[in-house]
Design a protein around this motif. Structure first.
Motif, short mmCIF file in Angstrom:
data_model
loop_
_atom_site.label_atom_id
_atom_site.label_comp_id
_atom_site.label_asym_id
_atom_site.label_seq_id
_atom_site.Cartn_x
_atom_site.Cartn_y
_atom_site.Cartn_z
N ASN A 1 -115.07 25.02 26.27
CA ASN A 1 -114.37 25.53 27.44
C ASN A 1 -115.35 25.90 28.55
O ASN A 1 -115.98 26.95 28.51
CB ASN A 1 -113.53 26.76 27.06
N LEU B 1 -109.33 32.83 26.32
CA LEU B 1 -110.35 32.02 25.64
C LEU B 1 -111.46 32.84 25.02
O LEU B 1 -112.13 32.39 24.09
CB LEU B 1 -110.93 30.98 26.60
N GLN C 1 -112.27 15.26 35.16
CA GLN C 1 -112.01 16.12 36.30
C GLN C 1 -111.38 17.41 35.80
O GLN C 1 -110.39 17.38 35.08
CB GLN C 1 -111.08 15.42 37.30
N ALA C 2 -111.98 18.50 36.17
CA ALA C 2 -111.45 19.80 35.79
C ALA C 2 -110.04 19.98 36.35
O ALA C 2 -109.72 19.47 37.42
CB ALA C 2 -112.37 20.90 36.32
N GLU C 3 -109.22 20.73 35.60
CA GLU C 3 -107.92 21.14 36.13
C GLU C 3 -108.20 22.22 37.18
O GLU C 3 -108.75 23.28 36.86
CB GLU C 3 -107.07 21.71 34.99
N LEU C 4 -107.86 21.92 38.42
CA LEU C 4 -108.21 22.85 39.48
C LEU C 4 -107.19 23.98 39.59
O LEU C 4 -105.98 23.76 39.54
CB LEU C 4 -108.32 22.12 40.83
N ILE C 5 -107.71 25.19 39.72
CA ILE C 5 -106.87 26.36 39.92
C ILE C 5 -106.72 26.55 41.42
O ILE C 5 -107.71 26.75 42.13
CB ILE C 5 -107.51 27.60 39.27
N VAL D 1 -116.88 27.48 39.15
CA VAL D 1 -116.51 27.87 40.51
C VAL D 1 -117.63 27.39 41.43
O VAL D 1 -118.80 27.73 41.21
CB VAL D 1 -116.34 29.39 40.65
N LEU E 1 -117.31 29.56 25.45
CA LEU E 1 -116.71 29.73 26.78
C LEU E 1 -117.84 29.92 27.79
O LEU E 1 -118.68 30.81 27.63
CB LEU E 1 -115.79 30.97 26.76
N ALA F 1 -116.10 20.23 33.41
CA ALA F 1 -115.38 21.50 33.23
C ALA F 1 -113.93 21.26 32.82
O ALA F 1 -113.34 20.24 33.17
CB ALA F 1 -115.43 22.32 34.52
N ARG F 2 -113.37 22.21 32.08
CA ARG F 2 -111.94 22.15 31.76
C ARG F 2 -111.13 22.70 32.93
O ARG F 2 -110.11 22.14 33.31
CB ARG F 2 -111.69 22.95 30.49
N TYR F 3 -111.59 23.81 33.48
CA TYR F 3 -110.92 24.41 34.64
C TYR F 3 -111.93 24.53 35.78
O TYR F 3 -113.12 24.77 35.54
CB TYR F 3 -110.40 25.81 34.33
N GLY F 4 -111.43 24.40 36.99
CA GLY F 4 -112.32 24.54 38.13
C GLY F 4 -111.66 25.28 39.28
O GLY F 4 -110.43 25.23 39.44
N ILE F 5 -112.48 25.99 40.03
CA ILE F 5 -112.02 26.59 41.28
C ILE F 5 -112.97 26.13 42.37
O ILE F 5 -114.19 26.35 42.27
CB ILE F 5 -112.02 28.14 41.21
N LEU G 1 -107.85 32.95 36.69
CA LEU G 1 -109.12 32.86 35.98
C LEU G 1 -109.26 34.01 34.97
O LEU G 1 -109.69 33.80 33.84
CB LEU G 1 -110.29 32.89 36.99
N LEU H 1 -109.87 33.59 31.03
CA LEU H 1 -111.04 34.18 30.37
C LEU H 1 -110.61 35.09 29.23
O LEU H 1 -111.20 35.08 28.15
CB LEU H 1 -111.88 34.96 31.38
N LEU I 1 -118.72 30.14 31.85
CA LEU I 1 -118.28 30.29 33.24
C LEU I 1 -119.48 30.05 34.15
O LEU I 1 -120.45 30.82 34.15
CB LEU I 1 -117.70 31.70 33.45
N ILE J 1 -115.73 26.52 32.58
CA ILE J 1 -114.99 26.83 33.80
C ILE J 1 -116.01 26.94 34.93
O ILE J 1 -117.04 27.60 34.77
CB ILE J 1 -114.21 28.16 33.66
N GLN K 1 -106.34 32.76 42.55
CA GLN K 1 -107.25 32.01 41.68
C GLN K 1 -107.95 32.93 40.69
O GLN K 1 -108.06 32.61 39.50
CB GLN K 1 -108.30 31.28 42.54
#
Lengths: 264, 316
Positions: free
Chosen positions: B280, A261, A239-243, B284, B259, B296-300, A254, A258, B261, B282, A250
């Motif tokens: 990495n 990274l 599970q992604a770490e949610l922002i 959305v 990376l 994903a590592r990060y998600g919105i 992000l 970005l 996105l 990410i 957000q």
């Protein structure tokens, strides 16, 4: 000329779905159904061949599925198919793709079309299996993952492009009649017209059972299968770490991630 | 007995890397011996590429065609099974396998399952795992009464076998009548100004962009953040971006990417085949259940247009 298009009604699971008491499938009360996306493209392939043939020829759609699947057949009739066949009875429940292929094979033998089109795979379970399995049981030539096709009804061969990995394609010639599995993007599937939808209600839709096709009970269902689902379960998923936050917050976070990274 | 037969895949004279993943999978499944088969007119030229650690034997099956031909490959595998009586036959879950492996299953002679990513042997019986219902559920599948089981194995599941070995090499004949014939391979159009396989930072768009007119906004966003613009299949199929920008099984694998996105991409298995290796990722997406969030590592969870409008202000 006759083309047979086999379609499948695919399931979308509700978010709060439950697994059946015997543990071998999900509870179908938690499923919504729609036509398999690939099947729109195989029907369109058949419709275009007929249009290029001076509108001569019959297009028959077939599915193996319970009552609900009639909706998808009607949609195909609305787009221009002439006739539909739905095969189902309780003994078919529990069939794997080999048993399903056996049923479709009998339908093809009965209908004797010039060509059979099926989707490459179904969106829900993605077996990518049934079309070539039908070809094997028929003893017919076949081509899988076709994304371009030149075929003139009655011709002894067709030319097809197979979509391979990484953007590569292979052009092949295939003896006909044949079974082809059709890939997304081969054409632009049409929408049914209002007039088409009205006409669809009056088009023939046959409902038949496995025994109508001359199949015995042990040729379908679990007995007619070469695989068996022992149990189903919900996988542990990453599970992604949610922002969290407002869109502005957000996006700000992000942007930081970005920049960090990407080394910008 | 748990002898495993691996059918190596090759194209245009090269063994495809997924073949080495299958060899690793066979070892991990506890194979007592691993036989690798090479099928094709020039199969004998390829033995070196599969002489990796864990391979006990290589069998070449010379056929009329140099490249894949479904009737020839089916006959070859049937001859191999007859000659070696393997308990498990592994093929890649690839386009070529889709073209002939189901025919093996449809003979009724073998257990058969596709797209498996788990393989276990329980008391001499093979039990495999695959996904159902758009990956929301996994299923354990067995094959009662079948002494040989044939499976296609999901790519990217096992790390490729490495090292070297000196397996015995022999040859087996199989005859077949081919009902189709190869005309030519068609290479993808030149990539023009972009080669996404070399990009380190990708910004990819999917169905979530909704309309062709919206492509421009994300193309500008990619420029602003310093990313290479990519897409999922529906965008390329619609002609909104060239096929050379498509990430996934039928597009490109973004091999150099660090990376990624993903904007408005739900993350189908086919798309993941091109990018799930990226460290990495990410994502959305408006749908909190989208499978892209599981890799994903990060998600919105949110609207890509709102996020894009805000994001670009941080790169001006």
């Amino acid at each position: 000329m006759k083309i047979l298009v086999a379609i499948k009604q695919v399931a979308n699971l509700d978010d709060d779905f439950e697994i059946r008491d015997d543990g071998k499938d999900v509870d179908h009360d938690f499923c919504d159904y729609e036509i398999n996306e690939w099947d729109d493209y195989s029907l369109e392939t058949a419709l275009q061949i007929r249009e290029n043939n001076g509108d001569e020829g019959e297009i028959v759609v077939v599915t193996v599925g319970p009552d609900d699947a009639e909706d998808e057949l009607r949609k195909c009739l609305g787009k221009g198919a002439d006739r539909a066949i739905r095969v189902w009875d309780d003994a078919i429940e529990g069939s794997d793709q080999v048993a399903i292929a056996r049923i479709l094979t009998k339908v093809v033998e009965k209908e004797a079309p010039d060509m059979v089109f099926m989707g490459v795979q179904a969106a829900d379970n993605a077996y990518a299996q049934t079309g070539v399995a039908v070809a094997q049981q028929l003893g017919w030539p076949h081509a899988a993952v076709v994304n371009a096709l030149e075929y003139t009804p009655g011709a002894s061969t067709a030319t097809a492009n197979r979509e391979l990995e990484g953007g590569l394609e292979e052009k092949i010639t295939v003896n006909c009649p044949a079974v082809m599995t059709i890939q997304l993007g081969i054409n632009e599937p049409r929408y049914a017209s209002l007039r088409g939808i009205k006409q669809a209600a009056g088009k023939p839709l046959d409902e038949i059972s496995h025994s109508d096709l001359g199949l015995s009970d042990d040729e379908v269902g679990e007995a007619g299968s070469v695989s068996r689902v022992r149990k189903v379960f919900v996988p542990e998923k990453g599970q992604a770490e949610l922002i969290e936050g407002t869109p502005a917050e957000q996006a700000a976070r992000l942007a930081e991630i970005l920049k960090e990274l990407s080394g910008a | 007995m748990s002898d495993i037969l691996v059918i190596a895949e090759h194209r245009q004279g090269e063994v495809r890397p997924v073949s080495l993943e299958l060899i690793a999978a066979a070892k991990e499944a506890g194979a007592s011996s691993v036989t690798v088969a090479l099928i094709g007119a020039n199969a004998a030229d390829l033995t070196g590429a599969v002489s990796v650690e864990g391979v006990d034997e290589i069998v070449t099956v010379p056929t009329a065609s140099a490249d894949f031909q479904p009737d020839e490959w089916k006959a070859a595998v049937e001859a191999l099974i007859a000659a070696r009586s393997p308990s498990l036959v592994m093929l890649p879950h690839s386009v070529d396998s889709w073209g002939f492996a189901p025919a093996l299953g449809a003979t009724g002679n073998y257990g058969f399952a596709t797209d498996v990513f788990g393989i276990a042997n329980e008391g001499g019986e093979w039990v495999v795992t695959r996904a159902m219902y758009k990956e929301k559920v996994h299923a354990e599948i067995d094959f009662p009464g079948k002494s040989t089981v044939v499976v296609t194995v999901r790519g990217g599941t096992w790390k490729p076998a490495e090292g070297s070995s000196s397996p015995a090499v022999s040859s087996l004949d199989a005859s077949a009548t081919a009902n189709s014939s190869h005309v030519e391979f068609i290479e993808p159009p030149a990539t023009g100004d972009v080669d996404i396989t070399q990009a380190e930072f990708m910004l990819s768009i999917g169905r979530g962009i909704a309309e062709e007119d919206n492509v421009e906004q994300f193309s500008e966003l990619a420029d602003a953040v310093g990313a290479t613009l990519g897409c999922s299949r529906p965008i390329a199929d619609s002609g909104w971006l060239p096929k050379s920008r498509q990430v996934g099984q039928s597009g490109k694998v973004v091999a150099a990417c660090k990376l990624y996105l993903a904007l408005g991409i739900s993350g189908s298995v086919q798309h993941q085949a091109g990018m799930k290796h990226v460290d990495n990722i990410i994502a959305v997406n408006t749908d909190p259940e989208a499978s892209i969030f599981s890799i994903a590592r990060y998600g919105i969870v949110g609207d890509i247009f709102e996020i894009a409008d805000e994001l670009v202000t941080h790169f001006e």
